[in-house]
Design a protein around this motif. Sequence first.
Motif, short mmCIF file in Angstrom:
data_model
loop_
_atom_site.label_atom_id
_atom_site.label_comp_id
_atom_site.label_asym_id
_atom_site.label_seq_id
_atom_site.Cartn_x
_atom_site.Cartn_y
_atom_site.Cartn_z
N PHE A 133 15.58 -4.93 4.51
CA PHE A 133 16.19 -4.88 5.84
C PHE A 133 17.71 -4.92 5.79
O PHE A 133 18.35 -5.69 6.48
CB PHE A 133 15.67 -6.04 6.70
N LEU A 134 18.30 -4.08 4.94
CA LEU A 134 19.75 -4.15 4.75
C LEU A 134 20.48 -2.84 4.95
O LEU A 134 21.60 -2.84 5.46
CB LEU A 134 20.05 -4.70 3.34
N ASP A 135 19.89 -1.72 4.56
CA ASP A 135 20.62 -0.45 4.64
C ASP A 135 21.12 -0.17 6.05
O ASP A 135 22.22 0.37 6.23
CB ASP A 135 19.74 0.69 4.15
N HIS A 136 20.35 -0.52 7.06
CA HIS A 136 20.77 -0.30 8.45
C HIS A 136 21.93 -1.20 8.86
O HIS A 136 22.57 -0.97 9.87
CB HIS A 136 19.59 -0.51 9.41
N ASN A 137 22.17 -2.26 8.07
CA ASN A 137 23.21 -3.23 8.42
C ASN A 137 24.51 -3.00 7.66
O ASN A 137 25.36 -3.88 7.59
CB ASN A 137 22.69 -4.65 8.15
N ARG A 138 24.66 -1.81 7.10
CA ARG A 138 25.90 -1.49 6.40
C ARG A 138 27.05 -1.37 7.39
O ARG A 138 26.84 -1.01 8.55
CB ARG A 138 25.73 -0.16 5.64
N ILE A 139 28.25 -1.68 6.94
CA ILE A 139 29.43 -1.47 7.78
C ILE A 139 29.72 0.03 7.80
O ILE A 139 29.78 0.67 6.75
CB ILE A 139 30.63 -2.26 7.26
N TYR A 140 29.89 0.59 8.99
CA TYR A 140 30.01 2.03 9.12
C TYR A 140 31.28 2.57 8.46
O TYR A 140 32.37 2.02 8.62
CB TYR A 140 29.99 2.44 10.59
N LEU A 141 31.11 3.67 7.73
CA LEU A 141 32.23 4.38 7.11
C LEU A 141 32.18 5.83 7.57
O LEU A 141 31.11 6.46 7.56
CB LEU A 141 32.12 4.33 5.58
N SER A 142 33.31 6.37 7.96
CA SER A 142 33.36 7.78 8.37
C SER A 142 32.97 8.68 7.20
O SER A 142 33.40 8.44 6.07
CB SER A 142 34.76 8.16 8.86
N PRO A 143 32.15 9.70 7.44
CA PRO A 143 31.72 10.59 6.35
C PRO A 143 32.91 11.25 5.66
O PRO A 143 33.91 11.59 6.27
CB PRO A 143 30.87 11.64 7.08
N LYS A 144 32.75 11.45 4.35
CA LYS A 144 33.78 12.11 3.56
C LYS A 144 33.65 13.63 3.65
O LYS A 144 34.62 14.35 3.50
CB LYS A 144 33.70 11.65 2.10
N LYS A 145 32.42 14.09 3.88
CA LYS A 145 32.17 15.53 3.94
C LYS A 145 31.92 15.96 5.39
O LYS A 145 31.54 15.16 6.23
CB LYS A 145 30.98 15.89 3.06
N SER A 146 32.09 17.23 5.65
CA SER A 146 31.90 17.77 7.00
C SER A 146 30.44 17.66 7.43
O SER A 146 29.52 17.85 6.63
CB SER A 146 32.34 19.23 7.04
N TYR A 147 30.24 17.37 8.71
CA TYR A 147 28.89 17.27 9.25
C TYR A 147 28.73 18.18 10.48
O TYR A 147 27.73 18.12 11.19
CB TYR A 147 28.59 15.82 9.67
#
Length: 345
Positions: free
Chosen positions: A211-225
Amino acid sequence: DKEITKYPLIKTFANYFKNINFLNSDFSFTETGSFFFKRASAYGVTVSYLPMFSKQNEILFGDPHSIWKRNDKGSETHVDRTMNVWGSGGAHSTYFKKIDEIVINIFNSPLKDQPVGIADMGCGDGTLLKHLYRLVKNNTLRGENLDEFPLLIVGADFNQAARIASSETLTNARIKHHILHADISHPNKYAKELKKQFNIELGDLLNVRSFLDHNRIYLSPKKSYSQRISQSTGAYSYKGRLIPNNELKQNLVEHLQAWCPYVKQFGLLVLELHCLAPHQTAKNIGFTTATAYESTHGYSDQYIVEIKTFLNAAKEAGLVSEKHNMARFPDNDLATISINLFKSK
């Protein structure tokens, strides 16, 4: 009976539980009471977010950054982290049977082909590590050879309260262990600290987390989305900013990709929480945990996605889940929990 009647407050609660058929007249558990009390700790997660829910007006119409404020001691103010850690530990037991099966198979393989130990990122109160150590010790080939092949136990967590609780749990269980500060979003830094402090290679361990991956601190993507299409139905934000689903999907892919170098040989065992599509939840009110968890996690900038979305992102990141090591709970279209043993290509 005599002990309970000494304390008026406890007696009041006991009488209430008798009234709803949780306790018998002699204060022993009824069958119904036993069922609910065995699962009571799982509610600790939801209860731990009461400080956040008490500030809903501020979060929705005022300063969304308020949930990130800390008190004078540097502790979080939106969640009772000690309660959260305790509740999370209690929630694990429901899923231990499948996790046990996977871990036993790994540590019953030829000794030279086994990981040197187990590393739990987001170790919480140490409940999972304690359980896994005892499982290996008492039920596997490795357990019969611990003198020659010791089992390293590593706990890592971002929160100090969790690291303290985990160390106490393992110390009281007389399990030799290593505890360190680490962030799930930066496995490279985690690997370097593990090597620096304890001379242990992260890739030599079976990596687990719950129950941890969803609780990561958000980081802006490095690649285009911009060209990415996401079929997720979830709603996400970070410090008051709406995160489009295609952006979140890219973030998740990059997050999982960062772990690939460290799980090639022994894998990444993940117990994860997921959301449901709104129409599914609406049709099944009272039969799913989605309402509670999507509220607690949605308002506190956490990112639970559907199982299908999660597996799709993992595959794109280069992580393959072995079918015989997959499980979901409940085992139907309302599943909000998954277990996967991933290995990088």
